[in-house]
Scaffold this motif. Structure first.
Motif, PDB file in Angstrom:
ATOM      1  N   PRO A  77      30.092  81.870  29.239  1.00  0.00           N
ATOM      2  CA  PRO A  77      31.556  81.881  29.218  1.00  0.00           C
ATOM      3  C   PRO A  77      32.104  83.038  28.400  1.00  0.00           C
ATOM      4  N   SER A  78      33.294  83.491  28.775  1.00  0.00           N
ATOM      5  CA  SER A  78      33.994  84.493  27.945  1.00  0.00           C
ATOM      6  C   SER A  78      34.480  83.797  26.671  1.00  0.00           C
ATOM      7  N   SER A  79      34.921  84.579  25.703  1.00  0.00           N
ATOM      8  CA  SER A  79      35.383  83.969  24.445  1.00  0.00           C
ATOM      9  C   SER A  79      36.599  83.076  24.689  1.00  0.00           C
ATOM     10  N   ARG A  80      37.461  83.465  25.676  1.00  0.00           N
ATOM     11  CA  ARG A  80      38.629  82.626  25.999  1.00  0.00           C
ATOM     12  C   ARG A  80      38.181  81.245  26.478  1.00  0.00           C
ATOM     13  N   LEU A  81      37.151  81.237  27.326  1.00  0.00           N
ATOM     14  CA  LEU A  81      36.652  79.957  27.839  1.00  0.00           C
ATOM     15  C   LEU A  81      35.936  79.182  26.741  1.00  0.00           C
ATOM     16  N   TYR A  82      35.154  79.897  25.934  1.00  0.00           N
ATOM     17  CA  TYR A  82      34.331  79.234  24.916  1.00  0.00           C
ATOM     18  C   TYR A  82      35.196  78.390  23.972  1.00  0.00           C
ATOM     19  N   TYR A  83      36.333  78.943  23.534  1.00  0.00           N
ATOM     20  CA  TYR A  83      37.148  78.226  22.543  1.00  0.00           C
ATOM     21  C   TYR A  83      37.958  77.079  23.155  1.00  0.00           C
ATOM     22  N   MET A  84      37.828  76.865  24.468  1.00  0.00           N
ATOM     23  CA  MET A  84      38.477  75.705  25.094  1.00  0.00           C
ATOM     24  C   MET A  84      37.646  74.435  24.931  1.00  0.00           C
ATOM     25  N   PHE A  85      36.356  74.599  24.581  1.00  0.00           N
ATOM     26  CA  PHE A  85      35.475  73.439  24.462  1.00  0.00           C
ATOM     27  C   PHE A  85      35.619  72.802  23.093  1.00  0.00           C
ATOM     28  N   TYR A 142      21.547  73.692  18.593  1.00  0.00           N
ATOM     29  CA  TYR A 142      22.852  73.480  17.956  1.00  0.00           C
ATOM     30  C   TYR A 142      23.575  72.340  18.681  1.00  0.00           C
ATOM     31  N   TYR A 143      24.233  71.489  17.873  1.00  0.00           N
ATOM     32  CA  TYR A 143      25.160  70.501  18.424  1.00  0.00           C
ATOM     33  C   TYR A 143      26.294  70.365  17.426  1.00  0.00           C
ATOM     34  N   GLY A 144      27.510  70.511  17.918  1.00  0.00           N
ATOM     35  CA  GLY A 144      28.651  70.361  17.029  1.00  0.00           C
ATOM     36  C   GLY A 144      29.890  71.004  17.612  1.00  0.00           C
ATOM     37  N   PRO A 145      30.941  71.119  16.813  1.00  0.00           N
ATOM     38  CA  PRO A 145      32.178  71.734  17.298  1.00  0.00           C
ATOM     39  C   PRO A 145      31.935  73.183  17.719  1.00  0.00           C
ATOM     40  N   ALA A 146      32.578  73.602  18.811  1.00  0.00           N
ATOM     41  CA  ALA A 146      32.428  74.981  19.293  1.00  0.00           C
ATOM     42  C   ALA A 146      32.919  75.975  18.243  1.00  0.00           C
ATOM     43  N   SER A 147      33.960  75.590  17.498  1.00  0.00           N
ATOM     44  CA  SER A 147      34.599  76.523  16.550  1.00  0.00           C
ATOM     45  C   SER A 147      33.729  76.825  15.333  1.00  0.00           C
ATOM     46  N   SER A 200      27.788  90.906  12.057  1.00  0.00           N
ATOM     47  CA  SER A 200      28.875  91.552  11.320  1.00  0.00           C
ATOM     48  C   SER A 200      30.065  91.905  12.211  1.00  0.00           C
ATOM     49  N   ILE A 201      29.781  92.310  13.469  1.00  0.00           N
ATOM     50  CA  ILE A 201      30.884  92.748  14.325  1.00  0.00           C
ATOM     51  C   ILE A 201      31.484  91.555  15.080  1.00  0.00           C
ATOM     52  N   THR A 202      32.739  91.754  15.509  1.00  0.00           N
ATOM     53  CA  THR A 202      33.401  90.715  16.297  1.00  0.00           C
ATOM     54  C   THR A 202      32.732  90.630  17.673  1.00  0.00           C
ATOM     55  N   THR A 203      32.364  89.466  18.050  1.00  0.00           N
ATOM     56  CA  THR A 203      31.652  89.308  19.327  1.00  0.00           C
ATOM     57  C   THR A 203      32.056  88.010  19.999  1.00  0.00           C
ATOM     58  N   ASN A 204      31.747  87.909  21.270  1.00  0.00           N
ATOM     59  CA  ASN A 204      31.930  86.650  21.997  1.00  0.00           C
ATOM     60  C   ASN A 204      30.892  85.661  21.470  1.00  0.00           C
ATOM     61  N   PRO A 205      31.319  84.526  20.923  1.00  0.00           N
ATOM     62  CA  PRO A 205      30.350  83.568  20.361  1.00  0.00           C
ATOM     63  C   PRO A 205      29.284  83.162  21.377  1.00  0.00           C
ATOM     64  N   ALA A 206      29.677  83.032  22.631  1.00  0.00           N
ATOM     65  CA  ALA A 206      28.718  82.596  23.655  1.00  0.00           C
ATOM     66  C   ALA A 206      27.586  83.603  23.813  1.00  0.00           C
ATOM     67  N   ASP A 207      27.893  84.903  23.683  1.00  0.00           N
ATOM     68  CA  ASP A 207      26.849  85.927  23.793  1.00  0.00           C
ATOM     69  C   ASP A 207      25.814  85.778  22.681  1.00  0.00           C
ATOM     70  N   LEU A 208      26.307  85.564  21.459  1.00  0.00           N
ATOM     71  CA  LEU A 208      25.393  85.381  20.318  1.00  0.00           C
ATOM     72  C   LEU A 208      24.539  84.133  20.529  1.00  0.00           C
ATOM     73  N   LEU A 209      25.165  83.045  20.949  1.00  0.00           N
ATOM     74  CA  LEU A 209      24.447  81.784  21.152  1.00  0.00           C
ATOM     75  C   LEU A 209      23.352  81.934  22.214  1.00  0.00           C
ATOM     76  N   LEU A 210      23.668  82.651  23.280  1.00  0.00           N
ATOM     77  CA  LEU A 210      22.679  82.831  24.347  1.00  0.00           C
ATOM     78  C   LEU A 210      21.547  83.748  23.887  1.00  0.00           C
ATOM     79  N   ASP A 211      21.883  84.768  23.105  1.00  0.00           N
ATOM     80  CA  ASP A 211      20.830  85.628  22.550  1.00  0.00           C
ATOM     81  C   ASP A 211      19.872  84.803  21.694  1.00  0.00           C
ATOM     82  N   LEU A 212      20.435  83.960  20.850  1.00  0.00           N
ATOM     83  CA  LEU A 212      19.606  83.124  19.978  1.00  0.00           C
ATOM     84  C   LEU A 212      18.745  82.159  20.801  1.00  0.00           C
TER      85      LEU A 212
END
Length: 621
Positions: free
Chosen positions: A231-239, A252-257, A271-283
Motif C-alpha cells: 500500500p501507499s502511505s495514504r492507504l497504510y494510515y487508513m488501517f 509485528y502486530y499492533g496499531p498501524a501508526s 532516518s529518511i521519510t519513507t512509506n511505512p509499508a515499504d520499510l515493513l515489507l523490506d523487513l
C-alpha cells in the motif's frame, strides 16, 4: 497496545436488515469480535505456511495483513473465513464461539480475482445475488430496493446498466468490478468482511477510492480484515491495525501508526521519510535499513536475510507475543479450541438454506439464460450445424431404396455426428464455471443440486434445437422413409442420443475440471466409439467386443436402423431381385430386435454419466 471491544448486541430476528430508511453501510445487526490465537497451518509434514499467528479484530476496526508474496496472508484470511481445507491448529473464535453456519451467513468474502459473469450487467449481477442470498421471506421488490441502496453506497450508478465484460469484450473498469464484488458481499449486510488484495492491479486513485469505501463500511460497525501487498502511505494510515508476516511467522502486530516506532525501538530505525509499508515489507523480506544499500548492489546473502528475520521473530516473541496472548485470553469468555480438519466446515451441512430448492433453481435457470443470451458462438454454431445438414442432404439427395448401403451410412452419420458434437460442447460447461462455482458455494448461496439441474436444463434449448433442425433438413433431403411416425421416432432417437452424449461430456468436464485434458479424453473416447459403433467393423474380435457395448453410438445407430427397417422389409439387391433387409451382413451384425433393451441401456448411461458429473462437482474445492 490495549485490546478493548464493545460487547456485541443481542441478535435480532433479521428484520433490521430490510429497513430501507437508513444507509445499509451504517448498520450491522450482529457485531462480531474475531480472535485468532496460535494459528498454525502445515501442508504435509514439511512445509509450514502459518506459524503461531495471534490477534484480535473488533467491530469498527480495519486490520491489514502485510507481507511479501508467499508469506501466508491469503492462507490466514481464508482460515479466518472458515474456507481453508486441510489441518489447521490453533483457536479462532467469533464472539467467543467457533465457526458455524450462522457465522458463515454473516461473513462477506471478497477474493483477489473478481469472479463475475461477463455478459450480465452490474444491476443484473447484484439482483441475482440478492435473490439467492437474501431470505425468501423478503419480497423481490424489497430485495431490488436493497440492491439500489448498495449501488448508491458504492457509487456504481453510472455503470449500473453496463456489462461486466471479459477477455473477449470490454466492460466496466477494474475498480468498478472490485466494487461490484464488494457489493455482492454487502447485500447480506455482513458483520465480518474479509477482502483479499482489494487494490491489486488498480491505480493509486482507484485503490484509495476502494479503501475509502471499505473504511466507511468498517465505521458502520463491521469487522474488516484485508490482505494488501504494497500500500501507499495514504492507504497504510487508513488501517487501524497491522499484522506483518514473514514466511508465515508474525513479526509485528499492533496499531498501524506505531509500527515504525516499534521497529526503531528494536534497532531497525530509518532516518529518511519513507512509506511505512515499504520499510515493513523490506523487513519481512529480511532486508534491514542498514543493509539495504549492500542488498541493492547484489552482495547480500540468504544467510544475512535469515539473520534479520530471526532477529525480528525473536523481538516479536519478546516484546509483543506474550503480552498479546495474555490480553486476547483476558477477552475470552470461552476456552473452546480445536485442532481439526476444517474442510468439513466448508460442507453444506453447516447451512440452513435461506431460500428453497425451487427458488434457487428458478433464479439460477433465469441467470443462466440471461448470461447466454449474448453468447458469441451461437450464430457460429447455428451456421455450422445448418451448413453440415444441407451439405449432407445434397450428398445423400433422395437416396433410392435400392442403395441400402448409402442409407445405412446416412443413419450412422446421424448417430455419430449427434453423438460427438454435443459431447465436445458439454466438456466446457463445468471447467469454465469452476471459479464461479467455488466462490458461490463457499458463500452458501445455493445447493449443488439446484445449480446442477439449472445448468443442464438451461443448456437444453440450444442443445436440442440444433439437432431438431438438422434432422428436419437431412431426413427429408436424404429421402428416408416418408412416414410421419418414423420421422418423429427418428427425431426423438437423435435427441435422446444428444442427451446421452451431453451427459458424458459433462462427466468428463466435471471429473477433470480442465478443458485441455477433458477434450483430449473426449477425442480418444469418440474415436473408439466411432470405430466400435457397428458400421466400420462388423466382426469385432471376442476379446475386445465389450467396447461396442460401451458405445452409445452403437445403440443409437441400432435404434435408428430398427425404426427405418423391420425383419419383413425387402430391398432391390440387383435388377429385378429383392432381398430381405435383415439378411444384409451390415444389418445382421447389429440386429433389428430388442430395441427396448437398447433404449434402457442408453437410459442407464444418461443417468449414470450425469450422476458421475454431479458427484465429481461435490469434490470441487
Amino acid at each position: 497496545m490495549h485490546l478493548h471491544c464493545v460487547a456485541p448486541k443481542p441478535e435480532n430476528n433479521g428484520t433490521e436488515l430490510m429497513k430501507p430508511q437508513h444507509s445499509f453501510s451504517q448498520r450491522v445487526m450482529y457485531p462480531i469480535t474475531l480472535k485468532f490465537q496460535e494459528i498454525v497451518y502445515k501442508i504435509g509434514q514439511q512445509k509450514t505456511i502459518l506459524n503461531g499467528v495471534t490477534g484480535t479484530v473488533c467491530p469498527g476496526e480495519m486490520l491489514a495483513m502485510l507481507g511479501p508474496s508467499g508469506s501466508g496472508k491469503t492462507t490466514l484470511l481464508t482460515a479466518l473465513g472458515g474456507r481453508l481445507s486441510g489441518k489447521l491448529s490453533g483457536k479462532i473464535t467469533y464472539n467467543s464461539q467457533p465457526f458455524s453456519g450462522s457465522i458463515k451467513r454473516r461473513t462477506g468474502f471478497v477474493s483477489q480475482d473478481d469472479v463475475l459473469y461477463p455478459h450480465l450487467t452490474v444491476i443484473e449481477t447484484l439482483v441475482f445475488t440478492a435473490l439467492l442470498r437474501l431470505p425468501q421471506s423478503v419480497g423481490r421488490e424489497e430485495k431490488v430496493r436493497h440492491v439500489e441502496h448498495v449501488i448508491a453506497e458504492l457509487g456504481l450508478n453510472k455503470c449500473r446498466n453496463s456489462m461486466i465484460g471479459g477477455p473477449l469484450f470490454r466492460g466496466i473498469s477494474g475498480g468498478e468490478k472490485k466494487r461490484v464484488s464488494i457489493g455482492q458481499e454487502m447485500l447480506i449486510n455482513p458483520s465480518l468482511l474479509l477482502l483479499d488484495e482489494p487494490t491489486s492491479g488498480l491505480d493509486s486513485t482507484t485503490a484509495l477510492r476502494i479503501l475509502n469505501t471499505v473504511k466507511r463500511l468498517a465505521s458502520g460497525g463491521r469487522t474488516v480484515i484485508t490482505t494488501i501487498h504494497q500500500p501507499s502511505s495514504r492507504l497504510y494510515y487508513m488501517f487501524d491495525k497491522v499484522v506483518l508476516l514473514s514466511e508465515g511467522c508474525p513479526i509485528y502486530y499492533g496499531p498501524a501508526s506505531t509500527a515504525l516506532e516499534y521497529f526503531s525501538s528494536i534497532g531497525f530505525s530509518i532516518s529518511i521519510t519513507t512509506n511505512p509499508a515499504d520499510l515493513l515489507l523490506d523487513l519481512a523480506n529480511g532486508i534491514g535499513p542498514d543493509t539495504k544499500n549492500v542488498i541493492e548492489q547484489g552482495d547480500t546473502t540468504e544467510q544475512e536475510k535469515k539473520l534479520v528475520r530471526e532477529a525480528l521473530v525473536s523481538a516479536y516473541e519478546k516484546n509483543i507475543s506474550t503480552r498479546l496472548k495474555t490480553e486476547v485470553c483476558s477477552l475470552d469468555s470461552s476456552n473452546f479450541s480445536y485442532t481439526k480438519d476444517v474442510s468439513t466446515r466448508n460442507g453444506v451441512k453447516l447451512e440452513q438454506w435461506c431460500t428453497s430448492w425451487m427458488h434457487q433453481f428458478k433464479v439460477l435457470l433465469m441467470r443462466g439464460l440471461r448470461e447466454r443470451r449474448h453468447e458469441t458462438f451461437n450464430k457460429l454454431r447455428i451456421f455450422q450445424v445448418i451448413s453440415v445438414a444441407f451439405l449432407a442432404g445434397l450428398l445423400w439427395w433422395h437416396t433410392p431404396t435400392s442403395h441400402i448401403e448409402d442409407r445405412i451410412a446416412m443413419l450412422f452419420f446421424f448417430a455419430v455426428f449427434w453423438g460427438f458434437y454435443p459431447l465436445y460442447n458439454a466438456v466446457f460447461t463445468f471447467p469454465q464455471e469452476r471459479r464461479m462455482l467455488i466462490k458461490e458455494r463457499s458463500s452458501g448461496m445455493y445447493r449443488l443440486s439446484s445449480y446442477f439441474l439449472a445448468k443442464t436444463v438451461g443448456d437444453l434449448p440450444l442443445e436440442l434445437a440444433l439437432p431438431t433442425a438438422f434432422t428436419f433438413i437431412l431426413y427429408w433431403m436424404g429421402g428416408l422413409k416418408p412416414d410421419p411416425t418414423t420421422f418423429i421416432l427418428s427425431l426423438l432417437l437423435v435427441l435422446y442420443n444428444v442427451l446421452v452424449s451431453q451427459s458424458l461430456g459433462l462427466a468428463f468436464g466435471a471429473l477433470l475440471m480442465d478443458v485441455k485434458q477433458a477434450t483430449t479424453l473426449a477425442s480418444v473416447t469418440t474415436l473408439v466409439f466411432l470405430i466400435a459403433g457397428g458400421y466400420y467393423i462388423q466382426q469385432i474380435p471376442w476379446f475386445i467386443v465389450w467396447l461396442k457395448y460401451l458405445s452409445y453410438s452403437y445403440y443409437s445407430y441400432k435404434l435408428l436402423l430398427g425404426v427405418q427397417y423391420s425383419d419383413n422389409d425387402y430391398y432391390e439387391c440387383s435388377r429385378g431381385v429383392y432381398c430381405q433387409v435383415a439378411n444384409l451382413p451390415a444389418i445382421q451384425s447389429v440386429g433389428l430386435n430388442n430395441m427396448w433393451i437398447d433404449v434402457s441401456v442408453m437410459a442407464v448411461m444418461l443417468i449414470g454419466y450425469r450422476l458421475v458429473a454431479y458427484l465429481a462437482l461435490t469434490h470441487v474445492r
